[in-house]
Design a protein around this motif. Structure first.
Motif, PDB file in Angstrom:
ATOM      1  N   UNK A   1       0.824  -1.221   0.000  1.00  0.00           N
ATOM      2  CA  UNK A   1       0.000   0.000   0.000  1.00  0.00           C
ATOM      3  C   UNK A   1       0.856   1.269   0.000  1.00  0.00           C
ATOM      4  N   UNK A   2       2.154   1.127  -0.331  1.00  0.00           N
ATOM      5  CA  UNK A   2       3.132   2.221  -0.436  1.00  0.00           C
ATOM      6  C   UNK A   2       3.531   2.839   0.902  1.00  0.00           C
ATOM      7  N   UNK A   3       3.220   2.188   2.003  1.00  0.00           N
ATOM      8  CA  UNK A   3       3.672   2.665   3.311  1.00  0.00           C
ATOM      9  C   UNK A   3       5.116   2.178   3.527  1.00  0.00           C
ATOM     10  N   UNK A   4       6.027   3.130   3.791  1.00  0.00           N
ATOM     11  CA  UNK A   4       7.436   2.806   4.015  1.00  0.00           C
ATOM     12  C   UNK A   4       7.698   2.622   5.503  1.00  0.00           C
ATOM     13  N   UNK A   5       8.561   1.689   5.830  1.00  0.00           N
ATOM     14  CA  UNK A   5       9.103   1.540   7.174  1.00  0.00           C
ATOM     15  C   UNK A   5      10.621   1.531   7.034  1.00  0.00           C
ATOM     16  N   UNK A   6      11.292   2.070   8.051  1.00  0.00           N
ATOM     17  CA  UNK A   6      12.747   2.165   7.991  1.00  0.00           C
ATOM     18  C   UNK A   6      13.361   1.650   9.283  1.00  0.00           C
ATOM     19  N   UNK A   7      14.672   1.475   9.231  1.00  0.00           N
ATOM     20  CA  UNK A   7      15.428   1.103  10.419  1.00  0.00           C
ATOM     21  C   UNK A   7      14.967  -0.206  11.020  1.00  0.00           C
ATOM     22  N   UNK A   8      14.809  -0.199  12.336  1.00  0.00           N
ATOM     23  CA  UNK A   8      14.416  -1.409  13.051  1.00  0.00           C
ATOM     24  C   UNK A   8      13.032  -1.887  12.641  1.00  0.00           C
ATOM     25  N   UNK A   9      12.139  -0.953  12.299  1.00  0.00           N
ATOM     26  CA  UNK A   9      10.805  -1.360  11.838  1.00  0.00           C
ATOM     27  C   UNK A   9      10.900  -2.153  10.538  1.00  0.00           C
TER      28      UNK A   9
ATOM     29  N   UNK B   1      12.388  -2.146  25.298  1.00  0.00           N
ATOM     30  CA  UNK B   1      13.692  -2.296  24.649  1.00  0.00           C
ATOM     31  C   UNK B   1      13.923  -1.286  23.525  1.00  0.00           C
ATOM     32  N   UNK B   2      12.864  -0.710  22.992  1.00  0.00           N
ATOM     33  CA  UNK B   2      12.978   0.156  21.817  1.00  0.00           C
ATOM     34  C   UNK B   2      13.987   1.295  21.959  1.00  0.00           C
ATOM     35  N   UNK B   3      14.032   2.032  23.072  1.00  0.00           N
ATOM     36  CA  UNK B   3      15.030   3.099  23.166  1.00  0.00           C
ATOM     37  C   UNK B   3      16.468   2.578  23.076  1.00  0.00           C
ATOM     38  N   UNK B   4      16.755   1.494  23.763  1.00  0.00           N
ATOM     39  CA  UNK B   4      18.104   0.919  23.715  1.00  0.00           C
ATOM     40  C   UNK B   4      18.412   0.391  22.315  1.00  0.00           C
ATOM     41  N   UNK B   5      17.473  -0.329  21.718  1.00  0.00           N
ATOM     42  CA  UNK B   5      17.690  -0.864  20.381  1.00  0.00           C
ATOM     43  C   UNK B   5      17.865   0.250  19.351  1.00  0.00           C
ATOM     44  N   UNK B   6      17.162   1.351  19.527  1.00  0.00           N
ATOM     45  CA  UNK B   6      17.310   2.492  18.613  1.00  0.00           C
ATOM     46  C   UNK B   6      18.708   3.082  18.689  1.00  0.00           C
ATOM     47  N   UNK B   7      19.244   3.203  19.889  1.00  0.00           N
ATOM     48  CA  UNK B   7      20.617   3.711  20.056  1.00  0.00           C
ATOM     49  C   UNK B   7      21.601   2.747  19.411  1.00  0.00           C
ATOM     50  N   UNK B   8      21.432   1.454  19.684  1.00  0.00           N
ATOM     51  CA  UNK B   8      22.333   0.453  19.098  1.00  0.00           C
ATOM     52  C   UNK B   8      22.239   0.439  17.576  1.00  0.00           C
ATOM     53  N   UNK B   9      21.043   0.650  17.037  1.00  0.00           N
ATOM     54  CA  UNK B   9      20.879   0.693  15.589  1.00  0.00           C
ATOM     55  C   UNK B   9      21.602   1.895  14.992  1.00  0.00           C
ATOM     56  N   UNK B  10      21.515   3.056  15.649  1.00  0.00           N
ATOM     57  CA  UNK B  10      22.228   4.240  15.149  1.00  0.00           C
ATOM     58  C   UNK B  10      23.735   4.004  15.153  1.00  0.00           C
ATOM     59  N   UNK B  11      24.237   3.322  16.195  1.00  0.00           N
ATOM     60  CA  UNK B  11      25.663   2.977  16.241  1.00  0.00           C
ATOM     61  C   UNK B  11      25.999   2.042  15.082  1.00  0.00           C
TER      62      UNK B  11
END
Length: 129
Positions: A66-74, A97-107
């Motif tokens: 349906x053209x909805x984009x998701x990025x990163x961990x999503x 866990x999302x805040x920690x996983x988001x930081x780790x993903x940016x790293x």
């Protein structure tokens, strides 16, 4: 909402980390639910996607039918769900866990160019960027 299959996951097959994840997803997925597109392929054109190659390389990108984009961990979460790989993507949706996983993903995204030095699972030489 989100789960309008198939999900189209864009990946850079020249990077060992991406190639390993995609090889894992391919073992479980079907084209009816998950389409995997290598942005490093000679025939790939980013213009119809509405994103530049640099944007696609900056983090994981996936698009629902349906053209909805998701990025990163999503994008990783929904790729795993689309492939039906079991419970391994579940922690990506756990709110505590999302805040920690988001930081780790940016790293991870910052270190990603260094990961090109790892051996490629298909034994092909990786490109230096």
């Amino acid at each position: 909402m989100y789960s309008r299959w198939p999900l189209t996951r864009h990946f850079d097959g020249s990077y060992p980390w991406c190639a390993r994840e995609v090889a894992f997803l391919r073992r479980y997925s079907t084209a009816a639910k998950l389409i995997l597109i290598d942005i490093h392929g000679d025939d790939f054109d980013s213009i119809p996607q509405g994103l530049s190659i640099e944007q696609l390389r900056s983090c994981f990108h996936a698009r629902f039918a349906n053209d909805h984009w998701v990025t990163g961990l999503d994008a990783s979460l929904w790729s795993g769900r689309a492939a039906g790989v079991g419970m391994w993507p579940a922690p990506l949706a756990w709110r505590p866990l999302c805040p920690l996983l988001s930081v780790l993903y940016r790293v991870f995204c910052r270190l990603r160019p260094s990961l090109a030095l790892l051996p490629h699972p298909e034994g092909m030489a990786t490109l230096q960027r």
